[in-house]
Write an enzyme that holds these catalytic residues in place. Sequence first.
Site, short mmCIF file in Angstrom:
data_model
loop_
_atom_site.label_atom_id
_atom_site.label_comp_id
_atom_site.label_asym_id
_atom_site.label_seq_id
_atom_site.Cartn_x
_atom_site.Cartn_y
_atom_site.Cartn_z
N GLU A 342 -2.41 -3.67 2.59
CA GLU A 342 -3.28 -4.40 3.51
C GLU A 342 -4.70 -4.35 2.97
O GLU A 342 -5.16 -3.30 2.52
CB GLU A 342 -3.31 -3.77 4.91
CG GLU A 342 -2.09 -3.99 5.75
CD GLU A 342 -2.20 -3.35 7.14
OE1 GLU A 342 -3.32 -3.21 7.66
OE2 GLU A 342 -1.14 -2.99 7.69
C1 FCB Z 1 -4.64 -1.88 10.17
C2 FCB Z 1 -3.30 -2.09 10.86
C3 FCB Z 1 -2.97 -3.55 11.05
C4 FCB Z 1 -4.18 -4.37 11.46
C5 FCB Z 1 -5.35 -4.10 10.55
C6 FCB Z 1 -6.58 -4.91 10.88
O1 FCB Z 1 -5.12 -0.61 10.47
O2 FCB Z 1 -2.27 -1.52 10.08
O3 FCB Z 1 -1.94 -3.64 11.98
O4 FCB Z 1 -4.48 -4.15 12.79
O5 FCB Z 1 -5.67 -2.73 10.57
#
Ligand code: FCB
Length: 431
Positions: A342
């Site tokens: 992410e």
């Molecule tokens: C992370 C989470 C994801 C989303 C992002 C912005 O901490 O894993 O679900 O909320 O932040």
Amino acid sequence: MPTTMDTFLKFPENFLWGSAVSGHQIEGANKHSDWWHWELATPEQPESGKAVDYWNRFEQDHELLAAMGHQAFRIGIEWARVEPRKGEFDRTAIENYRRMLASLRRHGIQVCLTLHHWVLPRWVAEQGDWTNPDTVEQFLRYVEFIVDELGDFPDLWITLNEPMVALLAGNISGDFPPQRRSIPAFRTCSRNMLRAHAGAYALIHKRRPDARVGIAMAYPYLEAWGTPGLRGWYERRTEHFTRTLLFRAWDRSVHTGRLHPFFGKGKIDGLEDSIDFCGINYYFRMSLRFSLRKWNKGFLDIDSIPRGVETTDMGWQIWPEGLAHILSEVWARYGKPIYITENGIADADDQKRPGYMTGHLKQIHTALQEGLPVEGYFHWSFIDNFEWKEGFSMKFGLVEVDPADPELKRTPRPSAQLYSRIIRDRGFTSS
Ligand code: FCB
């Protein structure tokens, strides 16, 4: 207009480009979950409702993903849908997940599958969630079921998403359900989640020896503010402590198989070295500043923004350099392949997202030049979604959706096109 100072940052041919979501945040109507009930019962908490109805609209979304050139998609399975009542597995839910995964495969999109992204079935919450050791067994039964039913599809598996965020928000700060403030509960839950991960890792490998399994960990980059004197000393001490609490204690436990003292004592069977790759969720830098006014928060102000530093709609510091530090720390600890599972920005008007994305990709490129095995990047998020406590107000999507629009029309933002060009060209020009 490129100038002679510009260089093209070329990524390896086999670098995997994708985007990420989670079940509860996009599917909608996750009615048998703890979050759903907590949302209904908590007046100030926005409701996830139908979210962006991915549950019914995934085919259309996958077409869009394919048109945008994404090669991989990180999605989640909701335990609450699959096992809405203890011991009762819901065939219609599993069939829908099968269609979802088959559709991704048809579009040539690889799958990174998250098995637990903060949300539990309500019946698990009612029996004491992760404080109850039975939850570990039940989680493993659910994982076994998923591996048996859907094990053909994933290219990457993620057992747990950001376990430390959930553990701290659920047991210490009281921000997330079940809103406890209890150190003993925190320790018990941590041990049980470590057991759940170790068990899931073993189970997936037993059935699928070649599987690649990891954890998506939240790694904020922490820095002491730099106040002179004793206050500065305190900032540096708390920086060290906070880093240990947020990820080093967990990582050390997973790496060695031995519990960090924060969690307890002893070894957990099967925990040692139980990841095949490291999943890094990286968003921001957090500056720790001594403040007497924050006496009830350990004398720490974590919201101060150093002068000149840009922030996102969440108020998070934009600090791509922090990713370089995290990459080297994670590489030094584990020596395993790395995926950025992410990275992204809440930016409703899409002004900062292009720079945010290329800024972080630049750091990844530098790490690759230095020989770090970063194998892929998942942008958070493919689409606007239910951002937990913030509801739909925070816009993380490459694709825009207005949750109030009855058609839930999907509209790619300009940065979605930028990302598609980067994927097509396997890189981008940077000054
Ligand atoms: C992370 C989470 C994801 C989303 C992002 C912005 O901490 O894993 O679900 O909320 O932040």
